[in-house]
Design a protein around this motif. Structure first.
Motif, short mmCIF file in Angstrom:
data_model
loop_
_atom_site.label_atom_id
_atom_site.label_comp_id
_atom_site.label_asym_id
_atom_site.label_seq_id
_atom_site.Cartn_x
_atom_site.Cartn_y
_atom_site.Cartn_z
N LEU A 64 0.86 -1.18 0.00
CA LEU A 64 0.00 0.00 0.00
C LEU A 64 0.90 1.23 0.00
N ALA A 101 -3.02 4.83 0.14
CA ALA A 101 -4.40 4.65 -0.29
C ALA A 101 -5.34 5.44 0.59
N SER A 102 -6.25 6.18 -0.04
CA SER A 102 -7.26 6.94 0.71
C SER A 102 -8.60 6.82 0.00
N LYS A 140 -5.54 -4.78 -2.61
CA LYS A 140 -6.90 -4.90 -2.08
C LYS A 140 -6.94 -5.75 -0.81
N LEU A 153 -5.31 -4.11 2.07
CA LEU A 153 -6.16 -3.06 2.61
C LEU A 153 -7.22 -3.65 3.55
N MET A 159 -8.20 0.21 -7.45
CA MET A 159 -6.85 0.29 -6.89
C MET A 159 -5.84 -0.25 -7.89
N THR A 176 -2.28 2.23 -4.55
CA THR A 176 -2.98 3.49 -4.37
C THR A 176 -4.35 3.42 -5.04
N VAL A 177 -5.17 4.43 -4.74
CA VAL A 177 -6.49 4.49 -5.39
C VAL A 177 -6.35 5.23 -6.71
#
Lengths: 335, 269
Positions: free
Chosen positions: B37, B40-41, B60, B63, B242, B246-247
């Motif tokens: 990750l 990621a937000s 994923k 997360l 994702m 990151t998004v």
């Protein structure tokens, strides 16, 4: 019945009772909780040592030939309680370290190591519990006040052990039929999923470990009251595996199975093999006992992995129509 | 509340008002040299279904593991219902109402189906050592209530007939249903479902979709990781894409389809 036969049966029954109690404790830890307690025997040992030193009286005096710490003249029942608590406390301390790894097989390895270290330390530190010679002359509970003959006293002690078996059964039964035990079994099946459902798995493992340790110590205290002596020879790390054989044969997760397994394996088989004629050298029978036990474990794991009496499937015989009909919960039913 | 000097983390605990019921802020997690990750937000609105998609290795699963407390975080925050739950243990997070399922079936194999459900009841009477020692009389009434509630879920998920089977005796699809119904027994507010349709036949999958939609309409918030784009399309109010930790994009499925970056990274590939 001749005196010798009576004495034989008294010994057999006392050992059987102690073994049944120990098998229940291990079944709670491994059969239901999934904890591979390869150090089980040290908890029985700590109970025996505690009961011994707490009733032997202070070291010195007439017992100068043996050295130990913590000697006292407690009444037997009080010593029994303290010994049981000692098992719980030791389990708490060992459990806090040994149960830290997430995987139960790693925990088992740590526990086996603990058992080996304990045996070495107690053997070599002669000042603590008289080393390899062990403690002898442990007073027989109630013997002085009763003033019975050897055989009469023996039958009396069989009665004491029987009461103890019933008491432990009540505790074990209450625990294993409860919602608490359902969560313990869930933890055995999949600790990660249990954690995901909000169960505090480490805390619950520790509870199971401490309760099992206390009951094991209780069984040790009972045993030393009968045999009157206790030394490292009685609790080698290998002794634990005899109890594992009992619960594997009887049926993991089944209290009745654990009791039957311990009687079959330790009372009938282990003892019965001693009647084998001496056909080669004098210790052949002894060696054969272990060979045979190994074969039995392999055979059961291969052909009947759930043992003679598998864990019971719990059904909820319950009113599906009408909220007030019937009250039965979890009618246990053998598969 | 005043954050004490000895608790430097105390300052971080006072979180800004969160957007939605669940928000992740700038989450980082490295495994060795791998950035699973990398900042990621996103946030999730209450009462919606959010799909988490992305190619393998997008982060994923990491997360989900991090939000549910199974993996300790590197840096960043997870805010659930206005509370910073970063670094809480998994069982604490579950008890707060954020309950997850797993990619691989994780039924309790040697517990019956209904026992599987009963295990998840929070604070079930008789589930402590002392309460257990008080005997059946003490916990029977509460047990009966839980059994009744469990049977409602079994009915809803079509598992009534297999109530007394062991978890291990179910089919793959039934195990999925068991897992979701078991998670619901804990009265969650947010469900994190890791590939709920994996190994489920299409007919059953449609039934599960209907159940998830019904749950959402009752106010449940659902976040699901899924590779089956059809299901994502039919179910999700919001989709979070994702890639590389990151998004990449966030929006409705229609908006996502328009996004050239996403199409290049994922949908076309």
């Amino acid at each position: 019945m001749t005196t010798a036969w009576q004495f034989y049966f008294i010994t057999l029954l006392t050992y059987s009772g102690v073994n049944i109690i120990a098998a229940w404790a291990l079944n709670l830890q491994y059969g239901l909780g999934g904890i591979l307690n390869f150090a089980f025997i040290i908890f029985q040992a700590v109970g025996a040592y505690a009961a011994a030193v707490l009733t032997l009286g202070p070291a010195g005096g007439i017992t100068t030939f043996q050295t130990y710490v913590g000697g006292a003249h407690l009444p037997w029942l009080l010593a029994l309680v303290v010994a049981t608590l000692a098992g719980g406390v030791l389990a708490l301390l060992v459990g806090l370290v040994a149960l830290r790894p997430k995987r139960t097989d790693y925990q088992g390895m740590v526990l086996l190591t603990v058992a080996i270290i304990a045996a070495v330390v107690v053997t070599d530190e002669k000042g603590w519990l008289n080393g390899a010679s062990g403690l002898v002359g442990v007073p027989k509970p109630f013997n002085e006040s009763l003033g019975l003959g050897l055989i009469e006293y023996g039958w009396f002690y069989v009665g004491v052990v029987a009461v103890a078996v019933v008491l432990v059964f009540i505790v074990i039964h209450l625990l294993t039929s409860s919602p608490w035990c359902r969560q313990v079994r869930a933890m055995r099946e999949d600790p990660v999923a249990a954690e995901a459902l909000g169960l505090n798995v480490p805390a619950r493992r520790l509870q199971v470990f401490v309760i099992g340790g206390a009951i094991a110590a209780f069984s040790g205290a009972l045993l030393v009251g009968y045999i009157g002596s206790w030394s490292p020879g009685a609790w080698g790390p290998g002794e634990t595996f005899l109890l594992f054989v009992c619960i594997v044969v009887g049926g993991l997760g089944n209290n009745f199975g654990a009791a039957v397994g311990s009687v079959l394996v330790l009372t009938v088989l282990f003892n019965g093999l001693a009647y084998l004629p001496i056909f080669s050298y004098t210790t052949a029978a002894e060696a054969l006992q272990l060979v045979l036990l190994g074969l039995i474990v392999i055979a059961f794991l291969w052909f009947k992995p759930r043992g003679l009496f598998p864990e019971r499937r719990r059904r909820f015989a319950f009113p599906s129509a009408g909220p007030d009909r019937g009250t039965a919960v979890a009618v246990e039913e053998a598969r | 509340m005043i954050a004490s000097e000895s608790d430097p983390a105390g300052a971080d605990r006072r979180v800004q008002p969160a957007a939605g019921i669940l928000e992740v802020r700038d989450l980082h997690k490295d495994f060795g040299g791998v950035h699973a990750l990398a900042g990621a937000s996103f946030y999730v609105e209450q009462g919606t279904i959010t799909g988490l998609i992305g190619p393998n290795g997008a982060g994923k699963s990491t997360l989900i593991n991090l939000v549910s407390g199974f993996t300790p975080p590197g840096s960043g925050q997870v805010v659930y219902d206005g509370e910073d739950i970063t670094g809480h243990s998994a069982h604490q997070i579950a008890r707060l109402g954020l309950v997850r399922t797993f990619q691989l079936s994780s039924e309790f194999a040697r517990l019956t189906v209904i026992e599987n459900l009963l295990t998840a009841v929070p604070d079930q009477r008789g589930s402590t050592v002392l309460a257990a020692l008080r005997g059946k009389r003490y916990w029977r009434r509460a047990e009966e209530e839980s059994v009744a509630r469990a049977r409602e879920f079994l009915g809803r998920f079509g598992l009534t007939d297999v109530e007394d089977l062991y978890g291990a005796e179910l089919s793959g699809g039934q195990k999925r249903l068991l897992e979701i119904s078991r998670a619901l027994m804990g009265r969650p507010r947010v469900l994190l479902l890791d590939e709920p349709f994996a190994g489920v036949n299409p007919t059953l999958a449609r039934e599960v979709e209907d159940i998830l939609r019904a749950l959402r309409d009752e106010g449940m918030t659902i976040v699901l990781v899924e590779h089956e784009m059809g299901a994502i399309d039919r179910l999700c109010d919001t989709v979070v894409v994702m890639a590389a930790g990151t998004v990449l994009a966030e929006g409705s499925m229609a908006e996502i389809r328009e996004n050239q970056e996403v199409v290049d990274a994922y949908l076309a590939g």
